[in-house]
Design an enzyme around this catalytic site. Structure first.
Site, PDB file in Angstrom:
ATOM      1  N   LYS A   1       0.667  -1.153  -0.022  1.00 31.84           N
ATOM      2  CA  LYS A   1       0.113   0.219  -0.056  1.00 31.84           C
ATOM      3  C   LYS A   1       0.924   1.260   0.011  1.00 31.84           C
ATOM      4  O   LYS A   1       1.692   1.205   0.707  1.00 31.84           O
ATOM      5  CB  LYS A   1      -0.799   0.005   1.278  1.00 31.84           C
ATOM      6  CG  LYS A   1      -1.923   1.068   1.424  1.00 31.84           C
ATOM      7  CD  LYS A   1      -2.842   0.761   2.492  1.00 31.84           C
ATOM      8  CE  LYS A   1      -3.775   2.124   2.620  1.00 31.84           C
ATOM      9  NZ  LYS A   1      -4.438   1.645   3.937  1.00 31.84           N
TER      10      LYS A   1
ATOM     11  N   SER B   1      -9.145   1.774   2.943  1.00 28.97           N
ATOM     12  CA  SER B   1      -8.485   2.651   2.114  1.00 28.97           C
ATOM     13  C   SER B   1      -7.216   1.863   1.481  1.00 28.97           C
ATOM     14  O   SER B   1      -6.584   2.056   0.558  1.00 28.97           O
ATOM     15  CB  SER B   1      -7.670   3.580   2.758  1.00 28.97           C
ATOM     16  OG  SER B   1      -6.990   3.349   3.898  1.00 28.97           O
TER      17      SER B   1
ATOM     18  N   SER C   1      -9.840  -0.373   7.093  1.00 32.32           N
ATOM     19  CA  SER C   1      -9.282  -0.243   5.830  1.00 32.32           C
ATOM     20  C   SER C   1      -8.665  -1.638   5.356  1.00 32.32           C
ATOM     21  O   SER C   1      -8.139  -1.491   4.353  1.00 32.32           O
ATOM     22  CB  SER C   1      -8.205   0.750   5.807  1.00 32.32           C
ATOM     23  OG  SER C   1      -8.819   1.843   5.849  1.00 32.32           O
TER      24      SER C   1
END
Length: 556
Positions: A188, A260, A284
């Protein structure tokens, strides 16, 4: 909440209005207006006695802002969620992960891309496929399919091929490092990698290069894993919308992947990486894993170092793996866990994972839910999955989460802490450059954080301490707690308390899109929830289903 006196620097006394004034000039009416926002009232004489203090506070804020703070500087006090009676585990070394006895190399490259980590490791170690060949398979898939999915922000192709060549050279010379040696993955884009942009998914930072390597990137590199690239995070770790568009769900391109850790879920689901690293503050990892039909582990707060990652909330951020199976999550978690001197919140951890556990010894509970919090499809999927667990000869006890807390107040903890980290962005106007600007946007969340009083932040954390102790007392009677992923407050509560959670696919809704169930464990007992979930996946193969929407779109 102990250890959080540093927050007194956040908002003074809800005087964000005053900071916006020119110099140190503000009036009695400004103070009265600021106080009105928090429903506190003082008379004229009382306000007059405050004015010199407030001017002094403002001078202090202004002076403080003359000294820049680097991203890696944490507050002087670290969050401690653990009850007073908790005994921390002793740090244990990485397990000796055994490879399968025999794996045949598939003829189809897509079948290769969807193999498990142990299967890929067998093929690489036994030279049935080289790490470079495997890396090129994933790179080709990324170039073919990611234009539809938007799961990668930055492709680290040159680095990946160099790492793959080194892995092949090491393995050929007998220097096999373990089960992750030569395995390609993505991270990420909150994690810094020297020489590559770390964009945080936000336009103001799209050219940001941080000359720092996140600790878990170094750990994975030491194990010989191959970094394919940086995966999409929703703007400043919110949702699935970033400066390049919206990351899509490989099962249904009309949907976003949620966030996210949007890119992590989407890429793993579409077979663009063998595994991925995500982060969670308030859903997330669990949310995109649910949406994209993969398996995501949110570890205990502090078990995985966050050094080198963007901060959204010092007291809530966690780093964990997103994979296609429970076993893959266990393998990756084992290699990234452990105390790190560069992250003061990190803790020692043990991991007693067993491929053949006796799950009948586990004490299991399930959270009662209010039917109004789930739609009929979600409720039916949850009840069906409870029956599937019971079919494994398990006894499951119903329990209820506490309800007598000011849950509406707890979100100010995250918002106040993110407001502190992004203080300069707001003061300098960079929040206006973020793509989303509506009421639910990160930009708006950061703006309103200026008006959260330090007193209320501390009060919310005192209730949080009470909640932590009560949840610990409830959970410690069980090894695993089953919960619907949807509705209710378990996501908020367990993120506040720092308990580990695991999302696994459990079927499909009436439109053919994945659904999930969440397993919650006690502090540092990830192995137990993984044991039960792995037994479930051996019986029910929802996790082996593959999406096709992203391929159909690419073929048009």
């Amino acid at each position: 909440m102990r250890k959080f006196g540093w927050v007194l620097l956040l908002a003074g006394f809800c005087l964000g209005f005053l900071v916006a004034q020119s110099g140190n000039t503000f009036k009695r009416a400004d103070v009265r207006a600021a106080l009105r926002l928090i429903q506190v009232e003082f008379n004229r004489d009382e306000i007059d006695t405050m004015m010199d203090y407030l001017r002094g506070n403002l001078k202090g804020y202004e002076k403080m802002r003359e000294f820049p703070l680097e991203n890696h500087i944490d507050p002087a006090m670290a969050f401690d969620p653990f009850p007073v009676d908790y005994i921390f585990p002793t740090q244990t070394s990485v397990l000796d992960w055994k490879l399968p006895v025999q794996v045949n190399l598939p003829e189809n490259q897509e079948d290769i891309a969807y193999l498990s980590i142990p299967e890929l490791a067998y093929l690489i170690k036994n030279k049935k496929i080289s790490s470079r060949q495997l890396t090129e398979i994933y790179l080709d898939r990324i170039k073919k399919y990611d234009p539809q999915l938007l799961s990668f922000i930055t492709l680290t192709e040159e680095l990946a091929l160099a790492q793959a060549d080194q892995a092949d050279e090491d393995i050929a010379s007998g220097k096999y490092r373990g089960i992750l040696h030569g395995i390609p993955y993505g991270v990420k884009d909150l994690a810094s990698v020297p020489g590559y942009p770390t964009t945080w998914g936000a336009a103001p930072y799209k050219n940001q290069v941080i000359d720092q390597k996140a600790s878990i990137i170094q750990k994975l590199e030491d194990q010989g894993a191959i970094l394919l690239g940086k995966l999409v995070t929703g703007s400043l770790a919110r949702g699935d919308v970033w400066f390049g568009g919206q990351t899509k769900n490989p099962w249904d391109l009309s949907q976003g992947a949620t966030g996210s850790s949007a890119g992590s879920g989407s890429a793993v689901s579409a077979g663009l990486a063998a595994f991925a690293i995500g982060t969670e503050t308030l859903g997330s990892i669990i949310s995109p894993s649910t949406r994209t039909g993969v398996t995501g582990l949110r570890p205990t707060y502090g078990t995985v170092s966050r050094h080198g990652f963007m901060v959204l909330s010092w007291s809530m951020d966690k780093v964990g793996p997103i994979c296609r199976s429970v076993e893959d999550c266990a393998i990756v978690y084992d290699h990234i866990r452990g105390q790190d001197r560069k992250d003061r919140s990190s803790k020692p951890s043990s991991f007693e994972y067993n491929l053949h556990p006796d799950i009948q010894k586990l004490k299991i509970a399930q959270l009662k839910f209010n039917s109004s919090s789930l739609n009929p499809t979600q409720e039916a999927a949850y009840l069906k999955t409870l029956d599937e667990f019971k079919a494994l000869n398990l006894e499951i006890q119903p329990i209820e989460l506490p309800t007598d807390y000011p849950f509406e107040a707890f979100d100010i903890i995250l918002r106040a802490e993110s407001g502190a980290f992004f203080d300069a962005l707001v003061r300098e106007g960079g929040h206006r450059d973020l793509v989303e600007q509506d009421e639910s946007s990160r930009a708006n969340s950061l703006r309103q954080s200026r008006l959260i009083p330090a007193v209320e932040y501390l009060q919310a954390n005192r209730y949080r301490r009470k909640l932590i102790d009560e949840i610990h007392a409830l959970f410690k009677e069980y090894d695993v707690i089953l919960s619907s992923t949807y509705g209710g407050r378990q996501m908020l509560i367990t993120n506040l308390t720092g308990h580990p959670a695991l999302s696994i696919p459990n079927g499909f809704d009436d439109q053919g899109r994945p659904t999930s169930i969440t397993l919650i464990g006690n502090y540092f007992e990830e192995a137990k929830i993984l044991h039960l979930a792995n037994a479930y996946q051996k019986q029910f193969d929802y996790h082996k289903k593959r999406p096709s929407a992203y391929k159909e779109s690419s073929a048009k």
